[in-house]
Motif scaffolding. Structure first.
Motif, PDB file in Angstrom:
ATOM      1  N   PRO A 211      97.249  40.695  46.099  1.00 19.53           N
ATOM      2  CA  PRO A 211      96.603  41.372  44.962  1.00 19.53           C
ATOM      3  C   PRO A 211      96.056  42.728  45.373  1.00 19.53           C
ATOM      4  CG  PRO A 211      95.194  39.646  45.816  1.00 19.53           C
ATOM      5  CD  PRO A 211      96.490  39.525  46.567  1.00 19.53           C
ATOM      6  N   GLY A 212      96.061  43.661  44.453  1.00 20.03           N
ATOM      7  CA  GLY A 212      95.550  44.990  44.728  1.00 20.03           C
ATOM      8  C   GLY A 212      94.037  45.000  44.904  1.00 20.03           C
ATOM      9  N   PRO A 213      93.488  46.055  45.521  1.00 20.48           N
ATOM     10  CA  PRO A 213      92.031  46.118  45.769  1.00 20.48           C
ATOM     11  C   PRO A 213      91.211  46.173  44.483  1.00 20.48           C
ATOM     12  CG  PRO A 213      93.119  48.210  46.275  1.00 20.48           C
ATOM     13  CD  PRO A 213      94.201  47.225  46.044  1.00 20.48           C
ATOM     14  N   GLN A 214      91.835  46.572  43.380  1.00 20.07           N
ATOM     15  CA  GLN A 214      91.093  46.649  42.114  1.00 20.07           C
ATOM     16  C   GLN A 214      90.656  45.278  41.598  1.00 20.07           C
ATOM     17  OE1 GLN A 214      94.291  47.265  42.582  1.00 20.07           O
ATOM     18  NE2 GLN A 214      95.553  46.971  40.736  1.00 20.07           N
ATOM     19  N   TYR A 215      91.244  44.220  42.164  1.00 21.21           N
ATOM     20  CA  TYR A 215      90.887  42.869  41.721  1.00 21.21           C
ATOM     21  C   TYR A 215      89.908  42.179  42.662  1.00 21.21           C
ATOM     22  CZ  TYR A 215      95.075  43.576  38.886  1.00 21.21           C
ATOM     23  OH  TYR A 215      96.005  44.085  38.016  1.00 21.21           O
ATOM     24  N   ALA A 216      89.469  42.877  43.707  1.00 21.66           N
ATOM     25  CA  ALA A 216      88.672  42.243  44.764  1.00 21.66           C
ATOM     26  C   ALA A 216      87.356  41.672  44.228  1.00 21.66           C
ATOM     27  CB  ALA A 216      88.410  43.241  45.887  1.00 21.66           C
ATOM     28  N   ALA A 217      86.633  42.462  43.451  1.00 21.79           N
ATOM     29  CA  ALA A 217      85.329  42.004  42.969  1.00 21.79           C
ATOM     30  C   ALA A 217      85.473  40.812  42.028  1.00 21.79           C
ATOM     31  CB  ALA A 217      84.610  43.157  42.264  1.00 21.79           C
ATOM     32  N   GLN A 218      86.413  40.903  41.099  1.00 20.87           N
ATOM     33  CA  GLN A 218      86.628  39.795  40.158  1.00 20.87           C
ATOM     34  C   GLN A 218      87.093  38.549  40.890  1.00 20.87           C
ATOM     35  OE1 GLN A 218      89.774  40.453  37.305  1.00 20.87           O
ATOM     36  NE2 GLN A 218      88.720  39.274  35.706  1.00 20.87           N
ATOM     37  N   LEU A 219      87.973  38.735  41.885  1.00 21.69           N
ATOM     38  CA  LEU A 219      88.488  37.608  42.650  1.00 21.69           C
ATOM     39  C   LEU A 219      87.375  36.916  43.418  1.00 21.69           C
ATOM     40  CD1 LEU A 219      90.914  35.987  43.683  1.00 21.69           C
ATOM     41  CD2 LEU A 219      91.291  37.758  45.404  1.00 21.69           C
ATOM     42  N   GLU A 220      86.502  37.698  44.029  1.00 21.45           N
ATOM     43  CA  GLU A 220      85.405  37.118  44.803  1.00 21.45           C
ATOM     44  C   GLU A 220      84.458  36.315  43.909  1.00 21.45           C
ATOM     45  OE1 GLU A 220      81.747  38.528  47.761  1.00 21.45           O
ATOM     46  OE2 GLU A 220      83.129  40.007  46.923  1.00 21.45           O
ATOM     47  N   GLN A 221      84.145  36.857  42.737  1.00 24.54           N
ATOM     48  CA  GLN A 221      83.218  36.164  41.828  1.00 24.54           C
ATOM     49  C   GLN A 221      83.772  34.821  41.372  1.00 24.54           C
ATOM     50  OE1 GLN A 221      82.555  38.260  38.150  1.00 24.54           O
ATOM     51  NE2 GLN A 221      81.747  36.417  37.128  1.00 24.54           N
ATOM     52  N   TYR A 222      84.994  34.827  40.810  1.00 17.58           N
ATOM     53  CA  TYR A 222      85.561  33.600  40.266  1.00 17.58           C
ATOM     54  C   TYR A 222      85.925  32.610  41.367  1.00 17.58           C
ATOM     55  CZ  TYR A 222      85.855  35.431  35.497  1.00 17.58           C
ATOM     56  OH  TYR A 222      85.551  35.907  34.244  1.00 17.58           O
ATOM     57  N   ARG A 223      86.363  33.127  42.534  1.00 17.75           N
ATOM     58  CA  ARG A 223      86.768  32.232  43.623  1.00 17.75           C
ATOM     59  C   ARG A 223      85.573  31.469  44.163  1.00 17.75           C
ATOM     60  NH1 ARG A 223      87.996  31.975  49.287  1.00 17.75           N
ATOM     61  NH2 ARG A 223      89.992  30.869  49.582  1.00 17.75           N
ATOM     62  N   GLY A 224      84.446  32.147  44.291  1.00 12.77           N
ATOM     63  CA  GLY A 224      83.258  31.467  44.780  1.00 12.77           C
ATOM     64  C   GLY A 224      82.810  30.347  43.856  1.00 12.77           C
ATOM     65  N   ASP A 225      82.823  30.611  42.552  1.00 11.09           N
ATOM     66  CA  ASP A 225      82.447  29.572  41.584  1.00 11.09           C
ATOM     67  C   ASP A 225      83.413  28.391  41.643  1.00 11.09           C
ATOM     68  OD1 ASP A 225      80.389  31.208  40.788  1.00 11.09           O
ATOM     69  OD2 ASP A 225      81.466  32.019  39.044  1.00 11.09           O
ATOM     70  N   LEU A 226      84.717  28.679  41.794  1.00 10.60           N
ATOM     71  CA  LEU A 226      85.715  27.614  41.843  1.00 10.60           C
ATOM     72  C   LEU A 226      85.528  26.745  43.076  1.00 10.60           C
ATOM     73  CD1 LEU A 226      88.326  26.224  40.897  1.00 10.60           C
ATOM     74  CD2 LEU A 226      89.612  28.003  42.101  1.00 10.60           C
ATOM     75  N   ILE A 227      85.350  27.371  44.231  1.00  8.26           N
ATOM     76  CA  ILE A 227      85.202  26.596  45.467  1.00  8.26           C
ATOM     77  C   ILE A 227      83.950  25.733  45.415  1.00  8.26           C
ATOM     78  CG2 ILE A 227      84.779  26.790  47.946  1.00  8.26           C
ATOM     79  CD1 ILE A 227      86.608  29.212  47.981  1.00  8.26           C
TER      80      ILE A 227
END
Length: 712
Positions: A211-227
């Motif tokens: 994924p491109g760097p533009q998705y990093a913040a969104q990915l980190e937020q949702y991934r943490g909640d999922l884990i």
């Protein structure tokens, strides 16, 4: 799941998917409001598995779902439809349900036949009240669930907004597995939150990228909640400590825990689909995350005496226990029964025992018969593809079960059993109909009998008091479908007529009256004179006849004749043609003739006396009053109570029942609630339900009584 294994869709158009093992079956019901995209999703999954060539079509050109003649004309789903496919060696039975509240009976049938549920939510419209109610019902029984957000290609799509709506409506444990990548209003791919990979569908095939760097913040937020959500449901207690300590958690281990949590109904993943995107991920969730039939609890089973049977499991070699979840009539094939096999194996030409529990309240008698199984098939659209057997856990179509109806149990002849019926909504919209012609009248009874056998949410009533044929339906749309099927499928034309509410009459005061029946003709004449006193009784008292004859002025043998005549006239009414109740009639005097008096003469005198009494004192009309129990979301309690008061109702009180819902109890005249099923749905945005039961008769207000009297 989809992130672990991306390929392997298998299937063949026109070939019936077969299953030999219960653990290689998945039964999944699709739930969602009308227009959410359930049928489109089913067709996309069929195309992705190779079962059909392209969404919306099967080999002969018929659509996969919404192929019923009513669905084609009305352009909406009104039936439960089954679409089977094969993916990675697993047979998946997709149960597409109607999203309109009038057809919730088919929705509940789908829930009964399924082992897991996909809640389909439009990215444009969010979650409606009925979908939220069904989610809560699934939660009560622990049914595994997942959410699929559709229509992400729409210009009004809002993934983040509808995800927040789902989490608010459905509660804890709802978290996305993927994030959609949308460019210029088109979904190009998905980002896996666990694998942190971008699955690009821009070329039509799935390609894995970073994924491109533009998705990093969104990915980190949702991934943490999922884990965190997965770890909370994990059986490995050390995972949380390792995660909080900053130790990386292996994605494969997380996926394994995720699958277990989904299968036991503790975690609810959110997936998303667009045009040609997301179907592989949905199929992988179904095959690897949802439970197989042996992993799902069995419904309660009893023998015919009602004694629970404990030794039944989802075993193809076990005793046969199956249930008819849907019945339809095909003009060429005849009756077709959609059957979920819970235990044993169903084969063509075998004889089974049919145990019914419909009861006479649905308009037909219970039954307990043996029937021979016809051809077994696997339905897809209008196609019925023949199969050799139906094993435990599978859903098959059975031809020509003439006595079996929706909700009936099929079992072995030498060991008959009955499955506890699933909860069905009560039809509460009365619609009076009559045949348009004598030819229609001759065919009407048989046609209605077939429709009632197919649809457990339809009830038939022949009202002896009003002499009307009444259909009890779920709502206007349900009524339209029933009348449409009567006309187009059975060739019976009917018309709606004004519904008559069974009123009563009574006397408003005490008076004396005389009945004189004296006629002289050639031969024996008629001679009977009786004097009566009428007086009203308290509500619910019925009728009381008092004999105060002294001196034999009315011979003993004719006193019952007077009572018989009075009762006869009371049944016909004296003002508006409604039965008379709550009256005491006292016979205190009269005259007889030795030759011309007779039983019939005194019957007529009794009738005339009651009519004369009605001309001397006011006669009141009584209306039936029902006790209403209205279950509604807390937000609509005020509106419901105000509406009930406007219907001349008396609100008795409210009672909180949990989950943000309140039970409102009231007493309301039947004249005011003939269309309450429709009005409550509008008031409560589809979230309200009610139950009604007869309570008593009360005087009809004079302004309304005058209208009734002049129109009857």
């Amino acid at each position: 799941m989809a992130e672990r294994n991306a390929g392997g869709a298998a299937g063949a158009a026109g070939r019936a998917p077969a299953a030999d093992r219960a653990d290689a079956i998945r039964n999944v019901v699709l739930v969602g409001h009308s227009g959410a995209g359930k049928t489109t999703l089913v067709e996309q999954l069929l195309a992705a598995s190779g079962t059909i060539q392209r969404p919306g079509r099967v080999e002969d050109g018929n659509t996969v779902s919404d192929f019923d003649e009513v669905e084609v004309r009305q352009q909406r789903s009104v039936n439960l439809a089954v679409a089977p496919l094969i993916h990675q060696g697993v047979k998946i039975n997709l149960l597409d349900t109607p999203g309109y509240a009038d057809f919730v009976g088919d929705l509940r049938a789908g829930l009964r036949a399924a082992d897991a549920a996909l809640f389909v939510v439009s990215a444009c419209d969010g979650v409606d009240g009925l979908t939220k109610m069904i989610w809560e019902e699934c939660a009560q029984v622990g049914m595994p669930r997942a959410v699929v957000i559709t229509k992400l290609d729409h210009q009004r799509a809002d993934f983040d907004g509808v995800l927040a709506t789902c989490q608010d409506a459905f509660g804890d444990g709802v978290a996305p597995l993927f994030l959609p990548v949308i460019t210029n209003g088109h979904v190009n791919g998905l980002i896996g939150l666990l694998t942190q990979k971008f699955y690009n569908y821009a070329t039509g095939d799935r390609a894995e990228k970073e994924p491109g760097p533009q998705y990093a913040a969104q990915l980190e937020q949702y991934r943490g909640d999922l884990i965190e959500g997965i770890i909370q449901e994990s059986e490995d207690e050390s995972l949380m400590e390792r995660y909080l300590a900053g130790e990386p958690i292996d994605a494969v281990a997380l996926i394994g825990d995720l699958e277990k949590a989904v299968a036991r109904g503790g975690f609810f993943p959110v997936l998303c689909t667009g045009l040609g995107v997301g179907t592989t991920e949905v199929l992988e969730l179904i095959t690897q995350g949802f439970p197989s039939p042996p992993e799902h609890p069995m419904p309660e089973i009893t023998d015919l005496s009602g004694k629970p049977v404990q030794d039944i499991t989802c075993d193809p070699d076990g005793p046969l226990v199956a249930e008819v979840v849907k019945t339809t009539s095909d003009p060429y094939v005849g009756r077709i029964s959609l059957v979920r096999v819970f235990s044993g194996t169903l084969r063509p030409d075998m004889t089974v025992h049919v145990s019914g529990h419909g009861g006479t309240e649905r308009g037909h008698e219970d039954h307990d018969v043996d029937e021979r199984i016809g051809t077994l098939s696997c339905p897809l659209g209008k196609q019925q593809r023949t199969i050799p057997k139906g094993v435990a856990g599978d859903i098959v179509a059975v031809a020509k079960l003439s006595r079996a109806e929706t909700g009936d149990t099929l079992s072995e002849v030498d060991r008959p059993m009955c499955m506890t019926a699933w909860t069905m909504p009560e039809p509460l919209l009365p619609v009076a109909i009559k045949a348009k012609s004598k030819a229609d009248e001759d065919k009407l009874s048989q046609a209605l009998g077939r429709l009632v056998a197919e649809d457990p949410t339809l009830r038939l009533e022949n009202n002896a008091e009003t002499r009307q044929l009444v259909l009890w339906c779920m709502g206007e749309a349900h009524t339209d479908v029933v009348l449409d099927r009567l006309a187009k499928r059975h060739g019976v034309e009917v018309e709606r007529v004004e519904l008559r509410v069974p009123l009563r009459e009574t006397f408003g005061g005490t008076c004396q009256a005389m009945g004189r029946n004296v006629k002289q003709t050639g031969g024996h004449g008629q001679y009977a004179i009786c004097h009566i006193e009428v007086s009203p009784l308290p509500s619910g008292s019925g009728f009381e006849f008092v004999d105060k004859i002294v001196g034999g002025v009315v011979p003993r043998q004719f006193i019952p004749s007077v009572e018989k005549g009075v009762r006869s006239q009371m049944e016909r009414g004296v003002v508006a043609g409604y039965p008379m109740v709550d009256v005491r009639v006292t016979l205190y005097d009269g005259k007889a003739h030795s030759v011309d008096s007779s039983d019939m003469a005194f019957q007529v005198a009794g009738q005339l006396a009651l009519k004369e009494a009605a001309s001397k004192v006011p006669t009141l009309l009584l209306e039936p009053v029902d006790e209403l129990s209205v279950l509604v979301a807390d937000d609509y309690v005020g509106s419901v109570m105000s509406d009930l008061s406007s219907r001349r109702g008396r609100v008795l009180g409210t009672e909180p029942v949990g989950q943000g819902r309140t039970l409102v109890k009231a007493e309301v005249p039947q004249l005011e609630i003939t269309r309450y099923a429709i009005d409550l749905r509008s008031l409560s945005h589809g979230t309200g339900t009610f139950h009604r039961s007869f309570l008593r008769y009360e005087p009809l207000p004079p302004n309304l009584a005058g209208k009734v009297t002049t129109t009857v």
